[in-house]
Scaffold this motif. Structure first.
Motif, PDB file in Angstrom:
ATOM      1  N   PRO A  86      36.508   4.230  28.967  1.00  0.00           N
ATOM      2  CA  PRO A  86      35.643   3.505  28.029  1.00  0.00           C
ATOM      3  C   PRO A  86      36.394   2.884  26.869  1.00  0.00           C
ATOM      4  CG  PRO A  86      34.653   5.575  28.596  1.00  0.00           C
ATOM      5  CD  PRO A  86      36.003   5.588  29.194  1.00  0.00           C
ATOM      6  N   TRP A  87      37.363   3.615  26.322  1.00  0.00           N
ATOM      7  CA  TRP A  87      38.168   3.055  25.233  1.00  0.00           C
ATOM      8  C   TRP A  87      38.930   1.820  25.703  1.00  0.00           C
ATOM      9  CZ3 TRP A  87      43.460   2.526  24.244  1.00  0.00           C
ATOM     10  CH2 TRP A  87      43.766   2.197  22.917  1.00  0.00           C
TER      11      TRP A  87
ATOM     12  N   PHE B 155      37.464  -5.839  25.832  1.00  0.00           N
ATOM     13  CA  PHE B 155      36.456  -6.722  25.244  1.00  0.00           C
ATOM     14  C   PHE B 155      37.012  -7.378  23.983  1.00  0.00           C
ATOM     15  CE2 PHE B 155      32.411  -7.667  23.135  1.00  0.00           C
ATOM     16  CZ  PHE B 155      31.800  -8.351  24.155  1.00  0.00           C
TER      17      PHE B 155
ATOM     18  N   THR C 261      45.237  -5.511  27.259  1.00  0.00           N
ATOM     19  CA  THR C 261      44.711  -5.407  25.898  1.00  0.00           C
ATOM     20  C   THR C 261      45.277  -6.507  24.995  1.00  0.00           C
ATOM     21  OG1 THR C 261      46.350  -3.724  25.598  1.00  0.00           O
ATOM     22  CG2 THR C 261      44.108  -2.995  25.897  1.00  0.00           C
TER      23      THR C 261
ATOM     24  N   TYR D  65      36.603  -1.129  25.881  1.00  0.00           N
ATOM     25  CA  TYR D  65      36.359  -1.668  24.541  1.00  0.00           C
ATOM     26  C   TYR D  65      37.528  -2.535  24.092  1.00  0.00           C
ATOM     27  CZ  TYR D  65      35.863  -1.551  19.480  1.00  0.00           C
ATOM     28  OH  TYR D  65      35.798  -1.886  18.170  1.00  0.00           O
ATOM     29  N   GLN D  66      38.763  -2.069  24.353  1.00  0.00           N
ATOM     30  CA  GLN D  66      39.940  -2.850  23.986  1.00  0.00           C
ATOM     31  C   GLN D  66      40.001  -4.170  24.745  1.00  0.00           C
ATOM     32  OE1 GLN D  66      42.515  -2.219  21.690  1.00  0.00           O
ATOM     33  NE2 GLN D  66      40.952  -0.820  20.961  1.00  0.00           N
TER      34      GLN D  66
END
Lengths: 116, 97, 159
Positions: free
Chosen positions: C65-66, C72, C118, C69-70
């Motif tokens: 999940p982290w 995104f 990322t 998010y990165q």
């Protein structure tokens, strides 16, 4: 249109938007390496968003007594499998292309070249 | 506006961005630029195939095609890159940079 | 043990992909999975016959999940740069080299893939513990390896 359909449509169009950004990015960036930035990242995110939208839409009104619903769930799992594969494959492909460009010796675009 | 229209609009938008990426494939200065463009088009086609599958009402068949296409896209990038590198060393010089 | 797990993973994929539940197709599936298990049971758990990474998968799932998010954030940043009218003044590409302290091969590969996904960075080369990273802006070049390495070390390294 229900709330569910609107969420699906929003996810889908967000995915399409990021695909468009990736396509514009590989057109506008000045050198090869920065084009890879646009290609690799936007594609992974856009595929994820669009495919999740379709996978969600495929299991709408799920009914556990019907065989058809379970079959739809199986198809959705397959779509999730594509997402997993995209996450493994896209960085690896980007890495391979970058390494090839590095070996061939394509020069990165740098800021000070423009000032001459 | 039914869901069918939404999916159709999304497919049309996807086709337009495919056309944008195609410009890079046709006009890219180096061979590697073209490979990147083809890779982007492949990722877009994977989504487009599933959209087409929904529009034709036969999504379970088109998902299989999409999986095969995603794998083929990955192998294409790796394979063409290797071939490009080998051709360069075989002729002992740079083709285009 | 490794053979058994390989067999069941193969069978799960067969059922997921084929979707036919009559005896003929299931029989063909079991036969094919047996063949694959006999010939290449050591590929899936390469070098680890006691399958330690089966338990690592859950730690990786906690890391995902982290990472998403990165990714995104990365796409938003790329969007800003691409749509900016004077793009050439924002970007400042450079090559960065750094050494990692991760020892595990799997976690190094995970780090390389994550760096590619990322904000503003792609991995160019990885030899031993030295990474060569191409950064798009100066801000993203300074942020390496940073928090990501700590998180991967927590998720995948065993002391």
């Amino acid at each position: 249109m229900s709330i569910f359909s609107m969420i699906v449509a929003a996810l889908l169009f967000l995915g399409i938007f990021f695909f468009a950004i990736g396509a514009i990015g590989i057109l506008r960036f000045p050198d090869f390496y920065s084009r890879l930035h646009a290609a690799g990242k936007c594609d992974a995110l856009a595929s994820t968003l669009a495919l999740i939208a379709i996978a969600l839409f495929n299991v709408r009104d799920f009914d556990w007594t019907l065989f058809q619903s379970w079959d739809n769930l199986r198809v959705s799992l397959k779509i999730l499998l594509i997402i997993l594969f995209v996450y493994v494959a896209t960085p690896a492909a980007t890495h391979a292309i970058t390494k090839a460009a590095f070996i061939v010796g394509i020069e990165p675009w740098e800021k000070r070249k423009r000032n001459r | 506006m039914t869901m069918n229209t939404v999916f159709l609009l999304a497919a049309i938008g996807l086709l337009l961005s495919t056309a944008l990426a195609l410009i890079r494939v046709v006009g890219g200065p180096t061979v590697l630029d073209r490979i990147v463009g083809v890779n982007v088009i492949g990722a877009q086609t994977t989504v487009l195939l599933i959209l087409i599958g929904y529009l034709f009402g036969n999504i379970s068949m088109f998902v299989d095609i999409a999986i095969a296409y995603a794998m083929l896209n990955f192998i294409l990038a790796i394979g063409v890159t290797k071939f490009f590198l080998r051709r360069k060393t075989a002729r002992g010089g740079r083709e285009e940079t | 043990m490794a053979r058994l797990v390989t067999f069941f993973i193969m069978l799960f994929f067969w059922i997921l992909i084929s979707g036919m539940f009559d005896p003929f197709h299931l029989g063909v599936g079991v036969f094919c999975c047996l063949l694959v298990t006999i010939f290449s049971h050591d590929l899936l758990f390469y070098g680890h016959p006691d399958l330690p990474w089966l338990f690592d998968i859950f730690k990786v799932l906690a890391y995902l999940p982290w990472l998403f998010y990165q990714i995104f954030l990365a796409s938003l940043e790329i969007t800003y740069i691409v749509l900016h009218p004077r793009m050439l003044e924002i970007i400042d590409p450079r090559l960065v080299r750094f050494r990692t302290r991760l020892r595990n091969t799997l976690s190094r590969v995970t780090l390389a893939q994550s760096i590619t996904l990322t904000p503003g960075t792609i991995t160019v080369n990885m030899s031993g513990n030295e990474f060569t990273v191409y950064a798009l802006t100066q801000k993203s070049a300074e942020g390496l390896p940073g928090e990501m390495e700590t998180r991967i070390a927590r998720a995948l390294e065993r002391e």
